[in-house]
Design an enzyme around this catalytic site. Structure first.
Site, short mmCIF file in Angstrom:
data_model
loop_
_atom_site.label_atom_id
_atom_site.label_comp_id
_atom_site.label_asym_id
_atom_site.label_seq_id
_atom_site.Cartn_x
_atom_site.Cartn_y
_atom_site.Cartn_z
N ILE A 96 0.86 -1.19 0.00
CA ILE A 96 0.00 0.00 0.00
C ILE A 96 0.90 1.24 0.00
O ILE A 96 2.10 1.12 0.32
CB ILE A 96 -0.95 0.01 1.23
CG1 ILE A 96 -0.18 -0.31 2.53
CG2 ILE A 96 -2.09 -0.98 1.03
CD1 ILE A 96 -1.02 -0.32 3.79
N HIS A 112 5.79 -8.11 12.68
CA HIS A 112 6.79 -8.71 11.80
C HIS A 112 7.47 -9.86 12.56
O HIS A 112 7.89 -9.67 13.71
CB HIS A 112 7.83 -7.67 11.37
CG HIS A 112 8.84 -8.23 10.44
ND1 HIS A 112 8.56 -8.50 9.11
CD2 HIS A 112 10.12 -8.66 10.63
CE1 HIS A 112 9.61 -9.05 8.54
NE2 HIS A 112 10.57 -9.15 9.44
N ASP A 153 9.02 -1.81 7.03
CA ASP A 153 9.51 -2.39 8.30
C ASP A 153 10.47 -1.46 9.07
O ASP A 153 11.29 -1.94 9.86
CB ASP A 153 10.21 -3.74 8.05
CG ASP A 153 9.24 -4.82 7.62
OD1 ASP A 153 8.04 -4.72 7.92
OD2 ASP A 153 9.69 -5.79 6.97
#
Ligand code: GAR
Length: 211
Positions: A96, A112, A153
């Site tokens: 996105i 994660h 991340d």
């Protein structure tokens, strides 16, 4: 604690979604509720978990949109129409863009399955993360919950916890242990802190307010 509407975005089995549902039922999030599940493809088991718990769900497939921008626009519309305050990426694997991050600054969190900044970034998702950790021979691994920013991340870290890596681990056994011992705990704990307005971000660092 203010009442928040939570959306959980999923692409697969949804065991993290299930842990959030279970914690909500135990009263961990106070008045806040998971009011929407968004899946990136039809038929995933996470959608069944939503249905089994009377949570509204919708499917937004990347292939139905011409570009990442069009997809992101539709996602923002879906979230805003549902009056969502917190977006949780729980194994959501579709890319996105900044429209979503800008619509929800410091209000999108991701889980994660590694200790960021190790084994993260482009290409590190699902079992690939655990394959890379075993190939490196790390002796501990774990999971990270962080706020989502445009860089993959790399957003401010909310919570991390470790597990030992065993000599005979396979990517599957390591993944399972990290999920059971870490992911299913630190994701709800982070959501709880968000719902309690206890997370403060300054200069890319998360501070947890004492009360
Ligand atoms: C989880 O292990 C999550 O950490 C990982 O996908 C799995 C989803 O499982 N996410 C990523 O790899 C994101 N980079 P689930 O659908 O059973 O919750």
């Amino acid at each position: 604690m203010s009442k928040k509407n939570i959306a959980v975005l999923v692409s697969g089995g949804g065991t993290n979604l299930q842990s959030l549902i279970d914690c909500e039922k135990q009263g961990m999030f106070g008045e806040s509720k998971i009011t929407l599940v968004v899946a990136s493809k039809p038929g995933v088991y996470a959608l069944e978990r939503a249905a089994n718990n009377n949570i509204a769900s919708t499917v937004l497939c990347r292939k139905d949109y011409e570009s990442i921008a069009d997809y992101s626009k539709a996602l923002v519309e879906t979230l805003k129409n549902a009056d969502i305050d917190l977006v949780v990426l729980a194994g959501f694997l579709t890319i996105i863009d900044e429209q979503v991050y800008e619509a929800y600054p410091n209000a999108i969190i991701n889980i994660h399955p590694a200790l960021i900044p190790s084994f993260c970034g482009k290409g590190f998702y699902g079992l690939h993360v655990h394959e890379a950790a075993l190939a490196k021979g790390v002796k501990v691994s774990g999971a990270t919950v962080h706020f989502v920013t445009p860089e993959c991340d790399a957003g401010p870290i909310i919570m991390q916890r470790t597990v030992e890596v065993k000599q005979d681990d396979t990517p599957e056994t390591l993944q399972q242990r990290i999920m059971e011992e870490v992911e299913w705990k630190i994701l709800p704990e982070s959501v709880k802190l968000f719902c309690e307005d206890k997370l403060e971000v300054k200069d890319n660092i998360v501070y947890i307010k004492e009360n």
